[in-house]
Design an enzyme around this catalytic site. Structure first.
Site, PDB file in Angstrom:
ATOM      1  N   ASP A 194      71.733  -4.050  68.949  1.00 16.41           N
ATOM      2  CA  ASP A 194      70.805  -2.998  69.346  1.00 16.41           C
ATOM      3  C   ASP A 194      71.597  -1.725  69.561  1.00 16.41           C
ATOM      4  O   ASP A 194      72.593  -1.715  70.307  1.00 16.41           O
ATOM      5  CB  ASP A 194      70.055  -3.378  70.628  1.00 16.41           C
ATOM      6  CG  ASP A 194      69.001  -4.452  70.388  1.00 16.41           C
ATOM      7  OD1 ASP A 194      68.704  -4.740  69.217  1.00 16.41           O
ATOM      8  OD2 ASP A 194      68.468  -4.984  71.379  1.00 16.41           O
TER       9      ASP A 194
ATOM     10  N   LYS B  15      73.434  -8.985  77.179  1.00 14.72           N
ATOM     11  CA  LYS B  15      73.649  -7.680  77.819  1.00 14.72           C
ATOM     12  C   LYS B  15      75.142  -7.426  78.039  1.00 14.72           C
ATOM     13  O   LYS B  15      75.671  -6.358  77.712  1.00 14.72           O
ATOM     14  CB  LYS B  15      72.911  -7.623  79.157  1.00 14.72           C
ATOM     15  CG  LYS B  15      71.416  -7.897  79.095  1.00 14.72           C
ATOM     16  CD  LYS B  15      70.654  -6.829  78.349  1.00 14.72           C
ATOM     17  CE  LYS B  15      69.145  -6.976  78.516  1.00 14.72           C
ATOM     18  NZ  LYS B  15      68.594  -8.232  77.979  1.00 14.72           N
TER      19      LYS B  15
ATOM     20  N   ASN C 239      72.548  -9.399  70.462  1.00 12.98           N
ATOM     21  CA  ASN C 239      71.615 -10.515  70.589  1.00 12.98           C
ATOM     22  C   ASN C 239      72.051 -11.690  69.718  1.00 12.98           C
ATOM     23  O   ASN C 239      72.256 -11.535  68.516  1.00 12.98           O
ATOM     24  CB  ASN C 239      70.207 -10.065  70.182  1.00 12.98           C
ATOM     25  CG  ASN C 239      69.678  -8.979  71.109  1.00 12.98           C
ATOM     26  OD1 ASN C 239      69.154  -9.265  72.170  1.00 12.98           O
ATOM     27  ND2 ASN C 239      69.845  -7.721  70.705  1.00 12.98           N
TER      28      ASN C 239
ATOM     29  N   ARG D   5      67.534  -2.077  65.599  1.00 12.65           N
ATOM     30  CA  ARG D   5      68.021  -3.448  65.467  1.00 12.65           C
ATOM     31  C   ARG D   5      68.756  -3.557  64.133  1.00 12.65           C
ATOM     32  O   ARG D   5      68.170  -3.363  63.062  1.00 12.65           O
ATOM     33  CB  ARG D   5      66.850  -4.433  65.521  1.00 12.65           C
ATOM     34  CG  ARG D   5      67.163  -5.862  65.079  1.00 12.65           C
ATOM     35  CD  ARG D   5      68.262  -6.542  65.891  1.00 12.65           C
ATOM     36  NE  ARG D   5      67.984  -6.558  67.310  1.00 12.65           N
ATOM     37  CZ  ARG D   5      67.228  -7.466  67.930  1.00 12.65           C
ATOM     38  NH1 ARG D   5      66.660  -8.421  67.228  1.00 12.65           N
ATOM     39  NH2 ARG D   5      67.063  -7.412  69.247  1.00 12.65           N
TER      40      ARG D   5
ATOM     41  N   LYS E 201      68.449  -2.385  84.141  1.00 11.95           N
ATOM     42  CA  LYS E 201      67.821  -3.565  83.556  1.00 11.95           C
ATOM     43  C   LYS E 201      68.512  -4.832  84.042  1.00 11.95           C
ATOM     44  O   LYS E 201      69.723  -4.838  84.324  1.00 11.95           O
ATOM     45  CB  LYS E 201      67.858  -3.508  82.024  1.00 11.95           C
ATOM     46  CG  LYS E 201      69.234  -3.364  81.397  1.00 11.95           C
ATOM     47  CD  LYS E 201      69.096  -3.177  79.892  1.00 11.95           C
ATOM     48  CE  LYS E 201      70.436  -2.950  79.219  1.00 11.95           C
ATOM     49  NZ  LYS E 201      70.296  -2.735  77.755  1.00 11.95           N
TER      50      LYS E 201
ATOM     51  N   ARG F 149      62.810   0.437  66.543  1.00 11.24           N
ATOM     52  CA  ARG F 149      61.670   0.182  67.417  1.00 11.24           C
ATOM     53  C   ARG F 149      61.402   1.477  68.179  1.00 11.24           C
ATOM     54  O   ARG F 149      62.137   1.827  69.101  1.00 11.24           O
ATOM     55  CB  ARG F 149      61.966  -0.974  68.357  1.00 11.24           C
ATOM     56  CG  ARG F 149      61.921  -2.377  67.742  1.00 11.24           C
ATOM     57  CD  ARG F 149      63.212  -2.752  67.020  1.00 11.24           C
ATOM     58  NE  ARG F 149      64.408  -2.648  67.838  1.00 11.24           N
ATOM     59  CZ  ARG F 149      64.865  -3.602  68.657  1.00 11.24           C
ATOM     60  NH1 ARG F 149      64.248  -4.749  68.763  1.00 11.24           N
ATOM     61  NH2 ARG F 149      65.992  -3.435  69.329  1.00 11.24           N
TER      62      ARG F 149
ATOM     63  N   ARG G 128      60.681   2.433  76.461  1.00 15.06           N
ATOM     64  CA  ARG G 128      61.153   1.209  75.818  1.00 15.06           C
ATOM     65  C   ARG G 128      60.639   1.135  74.383  1.00 15.06           C
ATOM     66  O   ARG G 128      59.458   1.337  74.134  1.00 15.06           O
ATOM     67  CB  ARG G 128      60.683  -0.024  76.596  1.00 15.06           C
ATOM     68  CG  ARG G 128      61.166  -0.062  78.041  1.00 15.06           C
ATOM     69  CD  ARG G 128      60.457  -1.157  78.820  1.00 15.06           C
ATOM     70  NE  ARG G 128      59.018  -0.923  78.870  1.00 15.06           N
ATOM     71  CZ  ARG G 128      58.136  -1.803  79.345  1.00 15.06           C
ATOM     72  NH1 ARG G 128      58.550  -2.976  79.784  1.00 15.06           N
ATOM     73  NH2 ARG G 128      56.853  -1.517  79.372  1.00 15.06           N
TER      74      ARG G 128
ATOM     75  N   GLU H  87      73.159  -3.722  73.151  1.00 12.45           N
ATOM     76  CA  GLU H  87      73.061  -5.170  73.323  1.00 12.45           C
ATOM     77  C   GLU H  87      73.589  -5.854  72.068  1.00 12.45           C
ATOM     78  O   GLU H  87      73.579  -5.283  70.976  1.00 12.45           O
ATOM     79  CB  GLU H  87      71.612  -5.628  73.576  1.00 12.45           C
ATOM     80  CG  GLU H  87      71.035  -5.178  74.901  1.00 12.45           C
ATOM     81  CD  GLU H  87      69.653  -5.767  75.168  1.00 12.45           C
ATOM     82  OE1 GLU H  87      69.276  -6.764  74.495  1.00 12.45           O
ATOM     83  OE2 GLU H  87      68.949  -5.236  76.041  1.00 12.45           O
TER      84      GLU H  87
END
Length: 318
Positions: free
Chosen positions: A277, A129, A287, A214, A164, A229, A237, A285
């Site tokens: 992301d 994050k 990841n 992604r 979050k 997504r 979400r 983000e």
């Protein structure tokens, strides 16, 4: 022809993996198809003694079926991590103290000569994050704070935000909060544990309806397709774990520009596999623990992401 490599994958318990979508299984299958040896290690098996990091490892043979997707290919052996050509850390979060401990052990193995991907120090230093704070030119308006006064002022200023935790995954505990939300106080109290835990707040991006994209970076190379997504009806979400629908699509010009900028920087830090992301062209983000979505992109667009990972490993081990 590339010589056969001995590859070790540190991963979750084999029985719980889903072969129809698991990116780590896709990588192991791609490696096996090229004649490389595949060994599997559970994180709990990592040990250090007298300067040597050792782990019990199980050799497996990959099948083309999903049930069973592997067969045991020999005895479990306790081997130094330096005995492998490469070790891939593919343990899913949570990124708790045990995960941090694993990165310390893997860093010790690396100092002894083991090739470890992703680089354990880089994993530890890149909060998925908070890593975006290094690149504010690509992010939406964001705040990292724990004090309710600061968070409440942010909500009042922007009117519609996402809150979050910093250690969540799969869309867990993500809240959309509007200025007129009667539950905003209790949401902040819950997420911050009454002001004891720092969280992230970001401007709500309406483009989430088009998907939380992604984008994969493999060894400094940008995969030309993202997996969008797309949230289920009535949901904010896009995470697949939260019911989102995955649709592979070509990168937009903005997405490619961000990815091309970040790819060489992150690869130079030893981050072989990175999942960016992006929502509406904004980086949300970075990841690095166990990025996924390789299978969906390969299935829908025919781009062999797992094969690209093995390409990069072969180059690194040449």
């Amino acid at each position: 022809m590339t010589r056969a490599l001995k590859l070790a994958f540190i991963l979750d318990p084999l029985a719980g993996l889903k072969p129809y979508k698991d990116s780590t299984i896709a990588m192991m299958r791609a490696a096996a198809a090229r004649g490389h040896q595949v060994w599997t290690i559970q994180r709990a098996a990592l040990t250090w003694r007298d300067g040597v990091v050792i782990a019990r490892a199980l050799p497996i043979r990959l099948t083309e079926d999903d049930a069973p997707w592997y067969e045991i290919d020999g005895d479990e052996l306790a081997l130094p991590l330096t005995s492998y050509d490469a070790v891939l850390m593919r343990q899913d979060p949570p990124f708790d103290f045990e995960y941090v401990t694993a990165t310390w052990l893997l860093e010790a193995a690396k100092e002894a000569g083991a090739r470890v991907f992703n680089d354990p120090a880089a994993i530890r230093d890149h909060s998925e994050k908070l890593a975006i704070t290094e690149f504010p030119q690509f992010t939406a308006t964001s705040l990292v704070a724990r004090d309710a006064v600061d968070l409440q002022a942010f909500i009042d200023e922007l009117g519609d935000v996402i809150l979050k935790p910093l250690d969540g995954m799969g869309g867990s505990q993500i809240f959309r909060v509007r200025a007129d939300d009667p539950n905003r106080n209790v949401i902040i109290e819950t997420l911050t544990a009454e002001g004891a835990r720092t969280i992230m707040a970001q401007r709500y991006l309406k483009e989430i309806a088009e998907g939380d994209k992604r984008v994969l970076l493999i060894g400094g190379e940008v995969v030309p397709f993202s997996l969008a997504r797309i949230p289920a009806a009535g949901e904010t979400r896009g995470n697949l774990a939260a019911g989102g629908r995955g649709v592979a699509m070509a990168l937009s010009a903005r997405e490619r520009a961000i990815a091309e900028y970040l790819a060489p920087i992150l690869w130079a830090r030893g981050l072989l596999i990175v999942g960016l992301d992006l929502i509406g062209g904004h980086l949300t983000e970075i990841n690095v623990t166990s990025p996924t979505c390789m299978v969906e992109i390969a299935t829908q667009k025919g781009f062999d992401v797992a094969g690209l990972v093995i390409d990069k490993l072969e180059q690194a081990c040449a």
